[in-house]
Design an enzyme around this catalytic site. Sequence first.
Site, PDB file in Angstrom:
ATOM      1  CG  ASP A  52      -2.317   0.433   0.895  1.00 19.27           C
ATOM      2  OD1 ASP A  52      -2.627   0.559  -0.302  1.00 19.27           O
ATOM      3  OD2 ASP A  52      -3.112   0.655   1.822  1.00 19.27           O
ATOM      4  CG  ASP A  63      -7.860   0.025   2.328  1.00 21.61           C
ATOM      5  OD1 ASP A  63      -6.729  -0.482   2.300  1.00 21.61           O
ATOM      6  OD2 ASP A  63      -8.191   0.996   1.626  1.00 21.61           O
TER       7      ASP A  63
END
Length: 547
Positions: free
Chosen positions: A386, A439
């Site tokens: 990420d 997420d």
Amino acid sequence: MDLQFFCRVFLITALISLVCQVCSVTAGDIVHDDDLAPKKPGCENDFVLVKVQTWVDGIEDAEFVGVGARFGTTIVSKEKNANQRRLILSDPRDCCSAPKNKLANDVIMVDRGHCKFTTKANYAQAAHASAILIINNQKELYKMVCEPDETDLDIHIPAVMLPQDAGTSLEKMLISNSSVSVQLYSPTRPLVDIAEVFLWLMAVGTILCASYWSAWSAREAAIEQDKLLKDALDEIPDTRPVGSGGIVDINTTSAILFVVVASCFLVMLYKLMSYWFVELLVVLFCIGGVEGLQTCSVALLSRWFKRAGKTYIKVPFFGTLSYLTLAVSPFCIAFAVVWAVYRNVSFAWIGQDILGIALIITVLQIVHVPNLKVGTVLLSCAFLYDIFWVFVSKKLFHESVMIVVARGDRSGEDGIPMLLKIPRMFDPWGGYSIIGFGDILLPGLLITFSLRYDWLANKTLRAGYFLWAMIAYGLGLLITYVALNLMDGHGQPALLYIVPFTLGTFLTLGKKRRDLRVLWTRGEPERPCPHIRLEHQHREELDDNDH
């Protein structure tokens, strides 16, 4: 392998490649970095987006969005304080010399030519213009700055750049001999929008539902196994409930390979992002959404329609299906098709969120993290993934690959469908608050594992790990939104904040409670051997008979 199981494997593979989109706001981002536009006296304004509302012959017309310059006066933030001014087309068009127009506190529209931006603004100011609109020669916005050697920066009118298509529309209004007036203002974004609260609740609620479903299924499997053992079957099944009934366990190797596969897929999305490619992703999303919605619907309805849920029929090509599945499937397919057809309407985000939530819950039910070791490797890899594709990729691609893909900047559409989104309700700039499946899905794998462990170990809510893992996830996601607002809406890698909170809490509690070795290796509480349990039970019965 029947089609139903194949669809599930396909669904998992697709999501592993598409996870870890960013938590981002889609409206208001400007491409160029501020560090390329240094400030100096007379040229030190902050870059702000500007709304340009138009009126044609006194009737309110189109609204355009531009960006304010480093120089000139600041633009008012409230619409009620902004004045309507007549719009005049400059002569000469580039305003690189004194305009021939007679201006009386009007707004002058000029083309981006070969002279400096400040030169145009000085000529417009000298001709008594109240503001200057500079039309870019491209469709993108560009930040207007001052040259390093410039000294004539005593500019007291606002300067705004508009994209090429906005200039074309304004020019058509002017050449039709209509009276055109404009109003310039730059409203500020609210510090917190209610959309972020609802998105937080959706993310936490999705993991909560998936965790209880997964833990309930694991406990039911354990109870069923105990019943079989009590019947003293010769062939004793594996003592672990995971891995049965279509459950897929992630191992350490696949957790590491996730980074490679997901990175390759992300670069492919970035390079091939176009209208047809987004259409392909919509089809894949609908297939996964139908599978997820069908699985969740059947699981809920089977509580009331038990007979239909337990009565099966063999369907060619699809394998063995329950009557309840056959009844629910057409409605799920119709829901996904209707969403795909009308996905560009204002309320289509509701259907996208329903399909997305059902998909995530189903994947968290199918895919299991067998122990804390695999969970740690998976989340650590996702953490680095990420950060790299949100921040580090700017150095290699001159823009954040993750944010470009999440917003669908190059596709001509509102972005890829593999995310949950809610419209920003009180933001004058509109747009959506979004969060990617990854997420929710990746931390959710660890959190669902924690509740399965708690239930199999007969731990109370406070003495277990699930409650604290959920609180840690909620806090991590909350910090993400705080960072999002502090960064003025620029996309943030949510796992940068979620992983340390969630994983750190789990590891700390495990070490403190001396469960870390069991969590790290076995992933389930130690249970007596089935033969020992039966022998112990038999001895107790003999003792009772003696007494």
